[in-house]
Motif scaffolding. Sequence first.
Motif, PDB file in Angstrom:
ATOM      1  N   LEU A   1       5.263   7.090  -4.841  1.00 46.82           N
ATOM      2  CA  LEU A   1       5.456   7.704  -6.148  1.00 46.82           C
ATOM      3  C   LEU A   1       5.305   9.221  -6.124  1.00 46.82           C
ATOM      4  O   LEU A   1       5.767   9.912  -7.030  1.00 46.82           O
ATOM      5  CB  LEU A   1       4.465   7.118  -7.159  1.00 46.82           C
ATOM      6  N   THR A   2       4.641   9.744  -5.100  1.00 45.73           N
ATOM      7  CA  THR A   2       4.389  11.179  -5.071  1.00 45.73           C
ATOM      8  C   THR A   2       4.940  11.859  -3.822  1.00 45.73           C
ATOM      9  O   THR A   2       5.486  12.949  -3.896  1.00 45.73           O
ATOM     10  CB  THR A   2       2.874  11.450  -5.156  1.00 45.73           C
TER      11      THR A   2
ATOM     12  N   PRO B   1       0.804  -1.224   0.000  1.00 48.10           N
ATOM     13  CA  PRO B   1       0.000   0.000   0.000  1.00 48.10           C
ATOM     14  C   PRO B   1       0.832   1.267   0.000  1.00 48.10           C
ATOM     15  O   PRO B   1       0.346   2.330  -0.404  1.00 48.10           O
ATOM     16  CB  PRO B   1      -0.832  -0.128   1.282  1.00 48.10           C
ATOM     17  N   GLN B   2       2.093   1.180   0.457  1.00 46.80           N
ATOM     18  CA  GLN B   2       2.941   2.375   0.471  1.00 46.80           C
ATOM     19  C   GLN B   2       3.315   2.833  -0.939  1.00 46.80           C
ATOM     20  O   GLN B   2       3.772   3.963  -1.134  1.00 46.80           O
ATOM     21  CB  GLN B   2       4.244   2.092   1.251  1.00 46.80           C
TER      22      GLN B   2
ATOM     23  N   GLY C   1       8.872   9.069 -11.868  1.00 41.20           N
ATOM     24  CA  GLY C   1      10.235   8.643 -12.164  1.00 41.20           C
ATOM     25  C   GLY C   1      10.301   7.345 -12.937  1.00 41.20           C
ATOM     26  O   GLY C   1      11.223   6.539 -12.753  1.00 41.20           O
ATOM     27  N   SER C   2       9.323   7.114 -13.820  1.00 42.75           N
ATOM     28  CA  SER C   2       9.306   5.897 -14.639  1.00 42.75           C
ATOM     29  C   SER C   2       8.609   6.212 -15.946  1.00 42.75           C
ATOM     30  O   SER C   2       7.645   6.987 -15.977  1.00 42.75           O
ATOM     31  CB  SER C   2       8.576   4.772 -13.901  1.00 42.75           C
ATOM     32  N   VAL C   3       9.092   5.618 -17.029  1.00 43.11           N
ATOM     33  CA  VAL C   3       8.539   5.941 -18.336  1.00 43.11           C
ATOM     34  C   VAL C   3       8.283   4.659 -19.121  1.00 43.11           C
ATOM     35  O   VAL C   3       9.011   3.674 -18.997  1.00 43.11           O
ATOM     36  CB  VAL C   3       9.505   6.854 -19.125  1.00 43.11           C
TER      37      VAL C   3
ATOM     38  N   ASP D   1       2.697  12.273 -15.070  1.00 42.17           N
ATOM     39  CA  ASP D   1       2.853  11.041 -14.304  1.00 42.17           C
ATOM     40  C   ASP D   1       4.273  10.497 -14.442  1.00 42.17           C
ATOM     41  O   ASP D   1       4.903  10.114 -13.449  1.00 42.17           O
ATOM     42  CB  ASP D   1       1.861   9.980 -14.795  1.00 42.17           C
ATOM     43  N   ALA D   2       4.765  10.458 -15.672  1.00 39.45           N
ATOM     44  CA  ALA D   2       6.105   9.923 -15.906  1.00 39.45           C
ATOM     45  C   ALA D   2       7.148  10.710 -15.130  1.00 39.45           C
ATOM     46  O   ALA D   2       8.049  10.140 -14.506  1.00 39.45           O
ATOM     47  CB  ALA D   2       6.420   9.938 -17.398  1.00 39.45           C
TER      48      ALA D   2
END
Length: 489
Positions: A350-351, A344-345, A392-394, A387-388
Amino acid sequence: MRGGRWFGRAPLLLAALNLGSVAAQTGIVSLIDTNVAPNAHFYRNRALIEVIDLQRLGTWRRNGCKTGTKPSGTCPTFEFSVPFLLDPTQPLKSSLDVSRDIGGVMRYEWQRFQDRTRWAVSMDLNRSISAATVLPALPYATRPLGCTPGLNVTGEAAITAAKLLAGNPLDITNSPATYALSVPAGSTNPNFRLPSSLSYGMKDDRVLLANYPYPRVARTQYCPGREFPAILPDSAYPLPGSVYMPNTSVYGIAGPKYPLPLAFNWGEVRSRIKNSCDRTVKQYYKEYVDNVLKAVAAKMPGSMHWNGYTKWQGSRSGVIFAPVAGALPNTVKVTNLAAKAGLPQFADYLTVRTPASQLISNPSRAHGKLVQLEDLKRWLEVGTLTDASTQGSVNLFQTWQQVLRVVDQRPLTFYAHARSCTFGGCVNVPVPILMPDTVVSPAGCTVASAAGGLGTMTFALPAARFAWVSVPEGFPIPGLSGHPERRVQ
């Protein structure tokens, strides 16, 4: 992880270099830059990513090179800019939709090549007038008059009926491919403990063609040059006019190998299949390759060519790739992924980077192991540019060539000229005879020496494949080998 450019992130790069075997890793995403307009015509006004050739970076560091040093063999260029996909003819289309268009072209062109070849050879095999049939309900593509204008109406009706019985499947169409994220095995940290609810795997790009006992392309795709049957008796028979007369309710001549003819020239048949297949593949496969390369050139300007699309290692070529983003955020997908993985973390990680969000990690971080929440980004589906950047992911759209073995289970058949006799007299009927199997390869078409096989065609040719993968910043890009051969200036 987010951060500055590569030289401000040495710990991250050291961690990436410690991911498994260094020799097996050739490139990483080092930065996602979205501080520019994503749909302008020139790459310097477009969102982009920076990628690093790890092997060249190693050379650069071992030789003590400094930032700003002029590139050379001793101090090679190791970082390259790759813009998000852009279709110059439709600049407002999202890069994800552009990639779906490219995948659709690749799928369509392969299926079209396969079906055109299958039915062109079938037509050439049965074009002799001596194979003519008085049973017009046979599927038109196996009838000698199947490509003859005005004489195939009944065959068309039979095709329509067959489609209805098969659930009315659609013919091959050039439509966008369905987005599906792949997570190749071995793309994460070797110590990453994969949650039982997740799995690795490359998604099927659906370039294969479902088999139906009738063509999936229009007659115009394979009929040119085959509109009229040959006038002379079939040369597969030893003498002109030789016929096979199966026993019927009253009388006739039946051979011991019924339903085979009493005499049949298998060598002629194999030669006919090979000549037709070689000629057809030479034309249709060239069109396939040309159309795929045209689509890549037109719709993937500025993409990264890593080790060359025509350079091979084993059964695969090098990779062309570019980043993509969609028009809709992936917030719901992030939440669903966190729940599925039992972490859940992850959504908060991500933000909002809090100490609590990074408690779940690999058992040991003493040797530069990356946190497990970073590895989980491999399952992060495409979102927006924002979002990317934030996450930090694309997502990367990748395409490569791969030798594809496809067995077309629809048997090739030869319709022999037979005669059936009853009290009412004799009529000509077709006798279907299964042909030797055929392998279509880069070296040409090979026809099995055995007679009366299944008559299938196996395609063993390089085909364009494609996939979408998610790559966190600082992590290796799947599928790469060698070095970049082209970069955006």
